[in-house]
Design a protein around this motif. Structure first.
Motif, PDB file in Angstrom:
ATOM      1  N   GLN A 118      -2.679  -3.161  -0.222  1.00 32.39           N
ATOM      2  CA  GLN A 118      -2.350  -1.938   0.507  1.00 32.39           C
ATOM      3  C   GLN A 118      -3.488  -1.493   1.432  1.00 32.39           C
ATOM      4  O   GLN A 118      -4.655  -1.789   1.202  1.00 32.39           O
ATOM      5  N   THR A 119      -3.105  -0.748   2.465  1.00 36.76           N
ATOM      6  CA  THR A 119      -4.072  -0.097   3.349  1.00 36.76           C
ATOM      7  C   THR A 119      -3.602   1.325   3.613  1.00 36.76           C
ATOM      8  O   THR A 119      -2.398   1.595   3.645  1.00 36.76           O
ATOM      9  N   LEU A 163       0.147   6.942  -2.976  1.00 32.83           N
ATOM     10  CA  LEU A 163       0.604   5.598  -2.629  1.00 32.83           C
ATOM     11  C   LEU A 163       1.082   4.860  -3.875  1.00 32.83           C
ATOM     12  O   LEU A 163       2.174   4.272  -3.892  1.00 32.83           O
ATOM     13  N   ALA A 164       0.269   4.879  -4.929  1.00 33.07           N
ATOM     14  CA  ALA A 164       0.604   4.164  -6.157  1.00 33.07           C
ATOM     15  C   ALA A 164       1.829   4.751  -6.850  1.00 33.07           C
ATOM     16  O   ALA A 164       2.642   4.023  -7.419  1.00 33.07           O
ATOM     17  N   ASP A 165       1.968   6.074  -6.796  1.00 40.02           N
ATOM     18  CA  ASP A 165       3.042   6.741  -7.532  1.00 40.02           C
ATOM     19  C   ASP A 165       4.384   6.734  -6.808  1.00 40.02           C
ATOM     20  O   ASP A 165       5.439   6.722  -7.456  1.00 40.02           O
ATOM     21  N   TYR A 166       4.362   6.757  -5.480  1.00 44.50           N
ATOM     22  CA  TYR A 166       5.604   7.031  -4.762  1.00 44.50           C
ATOM     23  C   TYR A 166       6.033   5.967  -3.752  1.00 44.50           C
ATOM     24  O   TYR A 166       7.149   6.063  -3.226  1.00 44.50           O
ATOM     25  N   VAL A 167       5.226   4.975  -3.467  1.00 46.61           N
ATOM     26  CA  VAL A 167       5.648   3.891  -2.575  1.00 46.61           C
ATOM     27  C   VAL A 167       6.036   2.700  -3.435  1.00 46.61           C
ATOM     28  O   VAL A 167       5.189   2.163  -4.156  1.00 46.61           O
ATOM     29  N   PRO A 168       7.293   2.285  -3.418  1.00 49.61           N
ATOM     30  CA  PRO A 168       7.752   1.203  -4.286  1.00 49.61           C
ATOM     31  C   PRO A 168       6.920  -0.065  -4.138  1.00 49.61           C
ATOM     32  O   PRO A 168       6.675  -0.540  -3.025  1.00 49.61           O
ATOM     33  N   GLY A 169       6.484  -0.594  -5.282  1.00 43.05           N
ATOM     34  CA  GLY A 169       5.745  -1.844  -5.301  1.00 43.05           C
ATOM     35  C   GLY A 169       4.263  -1.726  -5.043  1.00 43.05           C
ATOM     36  O   GLY A 169       3.520  -2.691  -5.240  1.00 43.05           O
ATOM     37  N   ALA A 170       3.799  -0.551  -4.613  1.00 41.34           N
ATOM     38  CA  ALA A 170       2.386  -0.412  -4.251  1.00 41.34           C
ATOM     39  C   ALA A 170       1.475  -0.515  -5.464  1.00 41.34           C
ATOM     40  O   ALA A 170       0.450  -1.201  -5.422  1.00 41.34           O
ATOM     41  N   ARG A 171       1.821   0.170  -6.548  1.00 47.50           N
ATOM     42  CA  ARG A 171       0.951   0.169  -7.729  1.00 47.50           C
ATOM     43  C   ARG A 171       0.725  -1.244  -8.252  1.00 47.50           C
ATOM     44  O   ARG A 171      -0.367  -1.584  -8.703  1.00 47.50           O
ATOM     45  N   LEU A 197      -0.707   7.393   6.545  1.00 44.05           N
ATOM     46  CA  LEU A 197      -0.005   6.164   6.895  1.00 44.05           C
ATOM     47  C   LEU A 197      -0.382   5.058   5.917  1.00 44.05           C
ATOM     48  O   LEU A 197      -1.533   4.985   5.462  1.00 44.05           O
ATOM     49  N   ALA A 198       0.577   4.207   5.593  1.00 39.06           N
ATOM     50  CA  ALA A 198       0.327   3.100   4.668  1.00 39.06           C
ATOM     51  C   ALA A 198       1.018   1.839   5.155  1.00 39.06           C
ATOM     52  O   ALA A 198       2.121   1.883   5.711  1.00 39.06           O
ATOM     53  N   ASP A 199       0.365   0.724   4.935  1.00 39.99           N
ATOM     54  CA  ASP A 199       0.916  -0.593   5.258  1.00 39.99           C
ATOM     55  C   ASP A 199       0.463  -1.538   4.149  1.00 39.99           C
ATOM     56  O   ASP A 199      -0.360  -1.166   3.296  1.00 39.99           O
ATOM     57  N   HIS A 200       0.975  -2.753   4.144  1.00 42.76           N
ATOM     58  CA  HIS A 200       0.520  -3.735   3.164  1.00 42.76           C
ATOM     59  C   HIS A 200       0.335  -5.088   3.841  1.00 42.76           C
ATOM     60  O   HIS A 200       1.009  -5.401   4.829  1.00 42.76           O
ATOM     61  N   ALA A 201      -0.574  -5.852   3.315  1.00 41.93           N
ATOM     62  CA  ALA A 201      -0.893  -7.153   3.891  1.00 41.93           C
ATOM     63  C   ALA A 201       0.291  -8.107   3.760  1.00 41.93           C
ATOM     64  O   ALA A 201       0.972  -8.145   2.736  1.00 41.93           O
ATOM     65  N   ASP A 202       0.521  -8.880   4.810  1.00 44.23           N
ATOM     66  CA  ASP A 202       1.539  -9.928   4.819  1.00 44.23           C
ATOM     67  C   ASP A 202       0.997 -11.054   5.694  1.00 44.23           C
ATOM     68  O   ASP A 202       1.139 -11.028   6.912  1.00 44.23           O
TER      69      ASP A 202
END
Length: 252
Positions: free
Chosen positions: A206-207, A192-200, A225-230
């Motif tokens: 993140q979830t 997640l940290a390495d390959y999803v833009p903005g996650a790191r 699966l990954a999502d982020h809080a909004d």
């Protein structure tokens, strides 16, 4: 104006309720009860088990959650605050997702039946979707609608991160397919940290959810699966929403 503000107000209310709980309750249970009891008496109570790890690194406890018949939590025996903790991305970091998958038998034992891998899931919530400041991975059945959505769209999931075809629990997730019977060679936190833009840069938001899968030809694997809080859209980044703590799949 109130209609625009309502989702954010609902999210803030949920956060306020979560904050009323002791945010260190899980850490106190593990560090003050489970680990000392295991070391002194060979019993992990009130946890179901304690694993000391290798050289005191990567140890974890498994605790029955109060919610649901089949939900368990995997909790590090070291102080790890949550998905945002830098320790999870350290070069020699333990793979807690792999550990959690290895302990999925607690879910199947509680369900009193052998559940296929695509009924089982692991989830870590964002800082906004949790009430505890100790990393804990939720082990439980996947929600029936999520299982069906993955089955219907599994051919479109690539071996690199990309948008999942349809919303899950009303939220847009990213997905990646991983081959293999276990997660020993794949760390969802690091990927997640390495390959999803903005996650790191915003790991606290993140979830992550790992769902067992069966690919073409019966090959075992996972859909991550990954999502982020909004909070503007009332998305607290709680991947736990993709689980079913009543484990309806086991009853059918």
């Amino acid at each position: 104006m109130m209609r625009r503000l309502l989702p954010a107000l609902i999210a803030l209310l949920a956060l306020s309720r979560a904050a009323q709980a002791d945010p260190d309750a899980l850490w106190k249970i593990v560090s003050e009860k489970c680990v000392p009891n295991w070391r002194e008496y060979g019993e992990a109570k009130p946890c179901a088990m304690v694993d000391s790890g290798v050289n005191s690194q990567g140890g974890y406890a498994v605790l029955k959650d109060l919610v649901g018949d089949t939900q368990y939590l995997l909790i590090p025996t070291a102080k790890v605050t949550g998905i945002e903790d830098p320790q999870l991305l350290a070069p020699a970091a333990p793979n807690y997702f792999a550990d959690a998958w290895a302990e999925r038998h607690f879910v199947t034992d509680a369900a009193k039946r052998d559940l296929p891998r695509d009924m089982l899931s692991l989830a870590v919530n964002s800082i906004y979707g949790r009430s505890q400041n100790q990393l804990h991975i939720h082990l439980d059945c996947v929600a029936p609608a999520v299982r069906a959505a993955i089955a219907e769209n599994i051919a479109a999931i690539a071996d690199r991160w990309g948008p999942f075809a349809v919303p899950l629990a009303g939220h847009r997730y990213s997905a990646i397919r991983i081959a293999g019977d276990n997660l020993g060679a794949f760390d969802p936190f690091r990927s997640l940290a390495d390959y999803v833009p903005g996650a790191r840069e915003a790991m606290a938001n993140q979830t992550l959810v790992a769902v067992g899968a069966v690919f073409e030809g019966g090959a075992p694997g996972f859909v991550i699966l990954a999502d982020h809080a909004d909070l503007a859209t009332a998305d607290s980044g709680a991947g736990e929403e993709l689980q079913d703590h009543s484990c309806a799949l086991a009853r059918h």
